[in-house]
Structures are given as C-alpha cells and as structure tokens.
Design an enzyme around this catalytic site. Structure first.
Site, PDB file in Angstrom:
ATOM      1  N   ASP A   6       2.391  20.018  -6.995  1.00 26.97           N
ATOM      2  CA  ASP A   6       3.649  20.854  -6.722  1.00 26.97           C
ATOM      3  C   ASP A   6       4.922  20.273  -6.714  1.00 26.97           C
ATOM      4  O   ASP A   6       5.398  19.146  -6.404  1.00 26.97           O
ATOM      5  CB  ASP A   6       3.406  21.460  -5.165  1.00 26.97           C
ATOM      6  CG  ASP A   6       4.160  22.517  -5.014  1.00 26.97           C
ATOM      7  OD1 ASP A   6       4.952  23.134  -6.062  1.00 26.97           O
ATOM      8  OD2 ASP A   6       4.221  23.148  -3.745  1.00 26.97           O
ATOM      9  N   ASP A 101       6.015  25.862 -11.366  1.00 24.72           N
ATOM     10  CA  ASP A 101       6.083  24.685 -10.495  1.00 24.72           C
ATOM     11  C   ASP A 101       4.996  23.915  -9.906  1.00 24.72           C
ATOM     12  O   ASP A 101       4.950  22.916  -9.074  1.00 24.72           O
ATOM     13  CB  ASP A 101       7.309  24.670  -9.702  1.00 24.72           C
ATOM     14  CG  ASP A 101       7.211  25.504  -8.612  1.00 24.72           C
ATOM     15  OD1 ASP A 101       6.326  26.541  -8.707  1.00 24.72           O
ATOM     16  OD2 ASP A 101       8.077  25.584  -7.557  1.00 24.72           O
ATOM     17  N   GLU A 102       3.807  24.545 -10.300  1.00 21.05           N
ATOM     18  CA  GLU A 102       2.689  24.050  -9.257  1.00 21.05           C
ATOM     19  C   GLU A 102       1.269  24.369 -10.251  1.00 21.05           C
ATOM     20  O   GLU A 102       1.255  25.545 -10.735  1.00 21.05           O
ATOM     21  CB  GLU A 102       2.525  24.568  -7.978  1.00 21.05           C
ATOM     22  CG  GLU A 102       2.481  26.343  -7.898  1.00 21.05           C
ATOM     23  CD  GLU A 102       1.949  26.609  -6.511  1.00 21.05           C
ATOM     24  OE1 GLU A 102       1.458  25.943  -5.722  1.00 21.05           O
ATOM     25  OE2 GLU A 102       2.687  27.609  -6.162  1.00 21.05           O
TER      26      GLU A 102
END
Length: 284
Positions: A6, A101-102
């Site tokens: 993350d 983003d993860e």
C-alpha cells in the site's frame, strides 16, 4: 504467503516528490477550498491536523490553514501506478490490484527464486523507493485479510509480518473496528455487546453473532480467528471494470459523494482507454 503493498499517501507523496518545495509541508490533494471541493488525499503532515480523504476542502482549510492545496492529476498517478505494478510483476505474476495505490501479491511460488516472502517484500519496498522515490507500507501474512490489516498498522513506511504460528496473538489486542465490514452501525452493536477487541469477538458465541448479524456473523467470526481463504486473483479477461474506496466514516454529503464518483469514474475510464475497451452498462 501473501503481501499487501500500500503506497503511503500516494497522490500527496507524488506531488511532494515532483515538487521538492512541498516536502515536509502539509499537502492536500483535492478541489478548491473556495468552492465545493473535496479532499482526495492528504500528506501525513496534513493528517496531523485532522485532514483526511472525503473531507470537504473548506473544512480541511479551516483545520490546516497553511496547507498547500493541489489539484489532482489522475492520469499522472495512473501512469506511476503502472510502473509500480511492473515492479510487482518482477517477483510474481499473481498480482491483484485493488486501486492505483495498493495490491495483493501471492509470492508463495517465487520464494525459490528470490528468497523468503519477507525478503521479497523488502526487495519490493527498496525497488519502489530507489526507482520512484516513493514509500510503500507492506504487510506479510498467510492470507489477504491479515496482509491488508498488517500493512496498515505501522504507516507510514510500515513493514509488519504476521507469523502463521501466532495469528491469534497478533489479532487479539486489536480493536474490533479493524475487521473488514465493521462500520459505524456494526461497531455500535459490538459496543452494546461489550465487544471492544478482536479477542472479545473471538470468544463470543456464534449464535449471538448470527442473531445480530445473520450470515455476516459467521464471516466476522472467521476474521476474528484470522480465517480468510480468498485467493489472489490477477487481472484476466474481466467482464467488468470497477474501482472503489472505503471511508473511515459514512459520507452523507451529496457534494462529497459526487466528487468521489467523478474520481472513481476517471480511474475506470483510464483503464478502459488503456485497453481500448468500451462499456455497455454503468453501475454505481
């Protein structure tokens, strides 16, 4: 073993990287504070003042009057996200993105090539930082639920390992709100039941859980014991493309909901354009 990677304050961190004069300053990515803008992301410097995503920009301005407001650059963030995913694919083909983003990574089959899951996680963190000057938090665990939980515990720049032999001792002291699916309403029910920690929940009779939550009660009981049998599913020929965001508190303001729908729709549209696809049905 599963990794959950993350990126820390992704949008804001990209802006601080690209504009060195913003480093160390409270950066708020979102719409104008003078209009009806909404915060998309906040740097950790801004979070110290109580600023968080989904907050009206005018509220963020009141909490952090010296904050620097930056308009989102979704296409730019998406391009960087692709580079990050390329780094993931160096170590395993089993990559399941959750958002820009993860992502989850199953590195079980890669340990013979790159070392243990812990070593692979360190390599990924190092590659992301050396090549992109961005920081990621990583959770290493036997399943997806535990990995995602672990990655969030020591942010920013977190690195948390869940020992398969000590899952319950890892979970027990954590607040019950850490479980997926425990929002404001569920938390209130647990409060009335005297359930504060995951240990409290794991000791609760299954019949009590079912009476209050139905089938969801069984799911919560499994999570309280670290049970999650979902596999990491890489992107294949998808029948649908979607994006989502989970908020810490319920968002009731219509303007904020509209702003987030635009943000999420742009992420979906970017993926459609990239793969030269068209959609026939839109669902919200």
């Amino acid at each position: 073993m599963i990794l959950h990677v993350d990126m820390d304050a992704f949008y804001a961190s990209v802006e601080q990287r690209d504009h060195p004069e913003l480093r160390g300053r409270p950066v708020i990515v979102g719409g104008s504070a003078e209009g009806r803008g909404v915060v998309s992301a906040a740097s950790y410097e801004a979070r110290e003042y109580g600023v968080h995503s989904a907050m009206p920009s005018r509220t963020a301005k009141r909490l952090c009057p010296h904050g620097v407001f930056v308009h989102p650059r979704m296409q730019h963030y998406a391009t960087i996200s692709e580079v990050i995913r390329d780094i993931f694919h160096r170590y395993t083909p089993l990559v399941e993105p959750l958002s820009l983003d993860e992502a989850f990574l199953d590195v079980t089959g890669s340990e013979g090539l790159f070392g243990s899951s812990i070593e692979i996680a360190h390599l990924i963190k190092a590659d992301v930082f050396s090549e992109l000057e961005l920081v990621a938090s990583v959770g290493v665990a036997p399943n997806k639920f535990l990995a995602k939980l672990a990655s969030d515990l020591e942010k920013p720049d977190g690195f948390v390992i869940v020992d398969p032999e000590n899952i319950q001792s890892f979970l027990d002291p954590l607040p019950v709100s850490r479980l997926w699916g425990v929002g404001r309403v569920t938390a209130e029910v647990f409060r009335r039941l005297g359930v504060k920690t995951i240990a409290d929940l794991s000791r609760l009779d299954s019949g009590v859980l079912r009476s209050h939550f139905g089938k969801q009660g069984d799911h919560l009981a499994n999570l309280s014991r670290g049970i999650d049998d979902r596999r990491v599913v890489p992107l294949r020929e998808a029948k649908s493309i979607s994006h989502e965001n989970t908020f810490a508190v319920d968002v009731r303001e219509l303007e904020i909901q509209r702003s987030w729908i635009i943000d999420l729709a742009e992420q979906v549209a970017w993926r459609l354009r990239k793969h030269e696809l068209r959609g026939h049905t839109v669902q919200v």
